[in-house]
Design an enzyme around this catalytic site. Structure first.
Site, PDB file in Angstrom:
ATOM      1  N   CYS A 100     -32.205  12.481  -0.216  1.00 47.46           N
ATOM      2  CA  CYS A 100     -31.676  12.362  -1.568  1.00 47.46           C
ATOM      3  C   CYS A 100     -30.284  12.959  -1.604  1.00 47.46           C
ATOM      4  CB  CYS A 100     -32.578  13.074  -2.570  1.00 47.46           C
ATOM      5  SG  CYS A 100     -31.915  12.958  -4.240  1.00 47.46           S
ATOM      6  N   HIS A 102     -27.987  12.941  -4.276  1.00 48.44           N
ATOM      7  CA  HIS A 102     -27.611  13.680  -5.484  1.00 48.44           C
ATOM      8  C   HIS A 102     -28.213  15.080  -5.455  1.00 48.44           C
ATOM      9  CE1 HIS A 102     -31.578  12.979  -7.428  1.00 48.44           C
ATOM     10  NE2 HIS A 102     -31.194  13.914  -8.283  1.00 48.44           N
ATOM     11  N   SER A 266     -27.860   8.659  -1.217  1.00 53.79           N
ATOM     12  CA  SER A 266     -28.351   7.972  -0.015  1.00 53.79           C
ATOM     13  C   SER A 266     -28.102   6.477  -0.115  1.00 53.79           C
ATOM     14  CB  SER A 266     -29.837   8.268   0.209  1.00 53.79           C
ATOM     15  OG  SER A 266     -30.608   7.900  -0.926  1.00 53.79           O
TER      16      SER A 266
END
Length: 344
Positions: A100, A102, A266
């Site tokens: 991930c 963020h 991603s």
């Protein structure tokens, strides 16, 4: 004794404390205390252990009434590689993802602010072990405060380019498959008669899940390191044919039709790998990725070319900033018949 003290003492084994953040509008709920020991020799073993033994805690934090259908979380775990400063598992309302972006951006700032890594000006390096591999974050550090971050991805590569599928109700659809720490289907949204400006989020998400199911039924994924990484995580819709623009509109729909509020780190990593494969971006060139609905943005660029066994790949860099939104203490009363809901 007040009611809060009474409840928490009665349910002390179920108290989980979190730090709340967001990056680009997408939630990052970091479980900082209260999780029981997570067992496993490797980080993928720990991911499996959580799925098989502790999934009720994921549901408690991600789903209503404590979370919501778009919630995203992080569970810090012990690293099994000496290079890492910290290790994490990623959670959402369907399960556990393997990468991930963020959250990685937010975790870089969190790690410096909370003393996991000592802050060094002008930039502090934080090495984070994710289920997909080791990711390096570079966190701005000035006047004793951490700020924006950029992370270097694991090797990103195109799995299958210029593919076609006949999708019921739409006819022939063109798509690509690329890996940015997890696998995504990349597709031009306009093929479905939809657009980011006027089409509803529900219509976009429903279409994405229909496409993902169809592609997953047709294509068998493999990954060079571990087939626990070989699954379709989501769909990245973009607007219009790909070209050598310096800015791309995109929206990520992942897991069980969750709609990313950020441009998806991603997903943007895999997008850069795809653009490089198609000759639309060169090493060192910056591209901007803008969420088609929320308009939040990340910047990204190709850092270098590498090989994954015999497959050409790239290391990319994605930059943004995570922001704090609060801290929480969660618990579940022993007689609560509905510790969580997930309504779709």
């Amino acid at each position: 004794m007040n009611s809060y003290q009474r409840i928490t003492e009665l349910n002390s084994s179920l108290i989980i404390k979190t730090v709340e953040m967001h990056t680009g509008g997408e939630a990052v709920r970091i479980a900082v205390s209260g999780y029981p020991e997570i067992i496993g020799e490797t980080i993928l073993d720990k991911r499996r252990y959580c799925k098989e033994n502790l999934d009720q805690l994921r549901k408690m934090l991600m789903e209503e009434p404590r979370g919501h259908s778009e919630m995203y979380g992080v569970i810090p775990v012990n690293s099994d590689i000496k290079e890492a400063d910290m290790a994490v598992l990623f959670t959402h309302c369907e399960g556990y993802s393997v990468m991930c972006g963020h959250a990685t951006i937010a975790l870089g700032r969190y790690a410096v602010d909370h003393g996991i890594v000592k802050g060094v000006s002008p930039e502090t390096i934080v090495k984070i072990q994710c289920p997909c591999g080791l990711v390096t974050a570079h966190v701005e550090y000035q006047d004793g405060k951490a700020g924006a971050a950029r992370f270097e991805s694991v090797p990103c590569f195109v799995f299958a380019a210029d593919q076609k599928i006949n999708l019921e109700g739409y006819g022939e659809i063109h798509y690509d498959i690329s890996y940015g720490g997890t696998f995504y289907v990349y597709c031009d949204l306009t093929q479905f008669g939809l657009n980011f400006k006027s089409s509803s989020v529900t219509d976009i998400a429903t279409t994405a899940m229909k496409l993902r199911r169809a592609v997953a039924a047709k294509v068998t994924l493999t990954h060079h390191e571990d087939n626990d990484l070989a699954y379709f995580y989501g769909v990245i819709f973009y607007s219009g044919p790909l070209d050598n623009s310096d800015c791309f509109e995109e929206t990520c729909i992942f897991a069980d039709a969750q709609v990313d509020r950020s441009p998806c780190g991603s997903g943007s990593s895999g997008f850069l790998a795809l653009l490089h494969h198609k000759g639309l971006v060169k090493e060192g060139e910056v591209r901007k990725f803008v969420n088609g609905k929320t308009r939040s943005s990340f910047n990204g660029k190709i850092m270098k070319q590498v090989k994954v066994k015999d497959t050409p790949a790239v290391i990319v860099e994605i930059s943004g900033k995570g922001y704090y939104t609060g801290e929480c203490t969660f618990y579940c009363e022993q007689d609560d018949p509905q510790p969580s809901f997930l309504v779709k």
